[in-house]
Design an enzyme around this catalytic site. Structure first.
Site, mmCIF file in Angstrom:
data_model
loop_
_atom_site.group_PDB
_atom_site.id
_atom_site.type_symbol
_atom_site.label_atom_id
_atom_site.label_comp_id
_atom_site.label_asym_id
_atom_site.label_seq_id
_atom_site.Cartn_x
_atom_site.Cartn_y
_atom_site.Cartn_z
ATOM 1 N N HIS A 169 43.409 48.162 36.114
ATOM 2 C CA HIS A 169 42.123 47.521 35.830
ATOM 3 C C HIS A 169 41.657 46.685 37.031
ATOM 4 C CE1 HIS A 169 39.122 45.697 33.029
ATOM 5 N NE2 HIS A 169 39.235 44.678 33.860
ATOM 6 N N GLU A 170 42.538 45.813 37.505
ATOM 7 C CA GLU A 170 42.142 44.943 38.627
ATOM 8 C C GLU A 170 41.917 45.763 39.891
ATOM 9 O OE1 GLU A 170 41.158 42.184 37.760
ATOM 10 O OE2 GLU A 170 42.119 42.095 35.793
ATOM 11 N N HIS A 218 38.410 47.014 39.936
ATOM 12 C CA HIS A 218 37.491 46.008 40.486
ATOM 13 C C HIS A 218 37.603 45.977 42.024
ATOM 14 C CE1 HIS A 218 36.055 44.175 36.806
ATOM 15 N NE2 HIS A 218 37.266 43.875 36.382
ATOM 16 N N GLU A 263 32.694 45.975 35.675
ATOM 17 C CA GLU A 263 33.587 46.361 34.582
ATOM 18 C C GLU A 263 33.623 47.884 34.407
ATOM 19 O OE1 GLU A 263 35.253 43.860 33.459
ATOM 20 O OE2 GLU A 263 36.297 44.660 31.700
#
Lengths: 501, 501
Positions: free
Chosen positions: B265-266, B269, B295
């Protein structure tokens, strides 16, 4: 009175908070920043530096200082208030004396010269560095002219790092020291024990070194709730307020001394910063009296404590529990191993006896270069001649000689003497301290460092930057800084170690 | 024209460098700062924030924007120059609309309310938090009045995080989504396969998790020469320029999913931030289009890539090489384990199907609270009723219900919808991408992520903040954001997984 002082403190706090922020960015750059981020980081730091410079030389600060001065009437000359305003005035006047374009030129040259120096050192090419050194000297001369001095421009530069110190006084102190160091070095080299000292051989895993050194500096009193230890290419101590004082060390898995004494040295700096009163934080009274006083603390913990027999007795069981290679080493062997003396080429690796000869050499060359008596092209030859004269060795090349230190590439002329001033002060403070703490050796042997740290807190740390170094030395030791105590210390310690007559 | 734009860019760069510096201090605070340094750090960050606010609302910036606007004549409306000036104008006007005393009040309330919230959550005491939430809403209403809106004050708040978005549009999109999610959740819970999914049990040492996740995010294309992964209490991604984009994760040694999918997830980003053009760095064109678009990237890499069968086939051998506990797990079992659906109390731990119901609940409550239709005292009951209605479960206490999220304590009203907007966009982008990359599944199975990353770079990342999210979505996918693609994705994936009719 209170109101003007409070307004000045508030403005100084803003400027100091930004300096602390810049120090965080610098720390991150040394410890964690990814390799590809250098350009962006230099832009961030450049913008911060510009804003700090603008505020530190701005009219608002000048006005607040004048108002505080006007309202100081009646305050005792030695009160915190009076000293705070005095320091603010000194910092402000020095800052505004340097024109913005000269400050920018120094900053640009610093970045440029650093790269030129790094390349020249890697390629052992002094002529490639010579024009940058010439420029460093020209800028240093211009800074000295702007700051002003009585007769010797070196005074103006020295004063940046060691407030109130004068080249002539330093020269006198160093002149007292030099013959003793040269003589002691020669006698050690000629003694039967030379190069017969025990060595700490084995493998010392980095992670274990990290854990053990953290345990040792915590034992000294370094507060990990307000600090941390990280790995970096160059050991340093940095402070983002007294509540966040960090140290870095580096590891060599074949050699324990570097990390061990690096940690003790940086912890010495950190104990000083952690001991400065909370009230002084982010004010013109915060931080150290000078680089020399700072170095007195690091050298005291590294050498007078760390390289003593009592400390070796205290530390040995801890080292043995961590490193199987040291199982059969005795405390006396540890003591002898970490106090080996040997003339060597690199300052930062030098032992207690020869270290200050490296510094003296640089101080002498700096003064001759600054005055123009020594031409830049002739510096390598002068360097090598002094190395031969003081230490009996000649660098095989300039990379291991005149190109070894970063200072001149960064524009730091007048910095080197603070290393020796601090060394001398460490012994002079130790002498005074022993009158109050006659049992300090036994305490260290038992791992009780609180009495010594308490003495330093009470006699040095709690003053922060309130006093100039000369004032502080007289206040604490009752006399000006001199070389006698350090000479006595070396002669006693190494006379015994090398069985000199 | 060039000159005025260049002057504006130079000023914007200064402001952004200071923001980047503040982000370094924040990162350090989360990752490495010693526990006793909080007070000093908040002072440093407060001073930086004040200076940034002063510059971002200052007359100099306003003048530079006006001059740039005056000289834009002739520049295409969609040129980088025109968009840069437009963004600068928008940021500036929004910033100056908030009076300094309101900004200060928001900042003070944020610090205070955060502590009140943390204590209230720990003690499961909603009434203790209620006055702070009341104040958060009052401040949000005042901010909305200052920023201005057509008919719905929520628009003004949403616009801070999702430029150009309007509550009514979001409501329409969410209304399309909600019945599908509620229905799909119910059908999964009632299916025979529910709670029969395989589990990844065993011990997963933190250090190994760290190494493995670093290897995986590097395989996706995350560039460690311009980034790093550290441990922190809360996973996040932060950018100090495109050349220094860092991620953090946390480890649970009993459970692998958290660190694994947290890292993906990170990294999603971070891949976005690392892909923004160098020319845009520290300009009003740099950074992301919106939080929702951000997101979309994190959720795409975490879920559409990371929780796919092809990715599980790719990752399994690497996980097995690192964790003996997974020796006998098949790729299909891994796939089923990481796609378990179960209505649960905590948003940040929710699966793909139920996650957005948590967000919808918050969006609906926020709108009712802001308008005053829902009294703060009645929020816990409303929360619990919606949890029962959407997910079929009722929180046993407020700590596991209305008190779980940090956002409202920090004054962030209007933020939650961006999570769902991003989720919907991830599926809509994926649909468009597959037209260009029909073999993306096979590529992922082989660990070839460059085509997918290249497509995102070309179609999303390279625009930075040039376009508002609605413009960007239309430009890339040819239609406005809608829920259809995400609903299709969930129904196909979970219909097959739970063998729904």
């Amino acid at each position: 009175m209170a109101q003007a002082i409070e307004a000045l403190k508030a403005r100084a706090a803003e400027i100091n908070h930004l300096r602390q922020a810049a120090a965080v960015l610098e720390w991150d750059m040394q410890c964690y920043m990814p390799p590809g981020a250098a350009r962006a980081r230099s832009e961030q730091m450049g913008t911060l530096a510009e804003i700090i410079h603008g505020m530190a030389t701005g009219e608002e600060l000048g006005r607040l200082i004048s108002e505080a001065e006007a309202q100081l009437n009646g305050a005792a000359k030695d009160s915190d208030e009076a000293r705070l305003v005095k320091n603010a005035r000194r910092d402000y006047d020095d800052a505004v004396k340097i024109p913005a374009d000269l400050a920018a030129e120094i900053s640009r040259h610093g970045a440029l010269a650093h790269n030129i120096w790094a390349k020249a050192r890697a390629e052992n090419d002094f002529p490639a560095f010579a024009p940058a050194l010439e420029k460093t000297l020209e800028l240093a001369r211009r800074v000295a002219e702007h700051l002003g001095y009585e007769s010797d421009p070196y005074d103006a530069l020295l004063d940046i790092f060691e407030p109130g110190a004068r080249a002539a006084q330093v020269e006198t102190v160093f002149a007292e020291l030099k013959p003793h160091l040269v003589d002691l070095t020669r006698r050690i080299v000629e003694s039967p024990g030379y190069r017969q000292e025990p060595r700490l051989t084995g493998t010392f895993p980095s992670q274990v070194q990290d854990r053990v050194t953290q345990g040792l500096v915590a034992a000294l009193g370094y507060d990990f709730a307000h600090g941390r230890q990280d790995k970096a290419a160059h050991p340093f101590c940095t402070s983002f307020s007294r509540d966040d004082v960090r140290i870095t060390i580096r590891f060599d898995e074949k050699e324990l001394d570097g990390a061990l004494y690096g940690a003790l040295h940086e912890a010495g700096h950190a104990l000083y910063e952690q001991g400065i009163p909370a009230d002084y934080d982010a004010t013109p009274l915060g931080g150290a009296s000078s680089l020399g006083v700072h170095e007195s603390q690091s050298r005291m913990w590294e050498n007078l404590v760390g390289r003593s027999r009592p400390f070796c007795e205290f530390a040995l069981p801890k080292l043995q529990a961590a490193f199987p290679a040291l199982q059969s080493v005795t405390a006396e062997e540890l003591y002898r191993a970490v106090n080996r003396v040997e003339p060597s080429l690199i300052r930062v690796e030098a032992d207690e006896v020869t270290y200050n000869l490296h510094v003296l050499l640089r101080f002498e060359l700096e003064r001759e270069m600054l005055s123009g008596r020594l031409k830049v092209a002739d510096v390598p030859a002068a360097w090598n001649a002094k190395m031969q004269e003081y230490l009996g060795i000649t660098p095989p090349n300039d990379a291991l000689g005149v190109l070894q230190d970063v200072h001149w590439s960064g524009g730091m002329v007048g910095y080197f003497p603070t290393y020796t001033l601090g060394t001398l002060l460490s012994a002079q403070l130790w002498h005074t301290m022993k009158e109050s703490l006659p049992d300090v050796d036994d305490q260290i042997r038992r791992g009780e460092f609180a009495p010594l740290l308490g003495w330093l807190r009470e006699n040095v740390h709690r003053y922060g930057r309130k006093y100039e170094p000369d004032e502080l030395v007289r206040l604490v030791t009752g006399e000006p800084l001199n070389a006698r105590y350090y000479v006595d210390y070396l002669q006693a310690k190494y006379g015994e170690l090398y069985e000199l007559a």
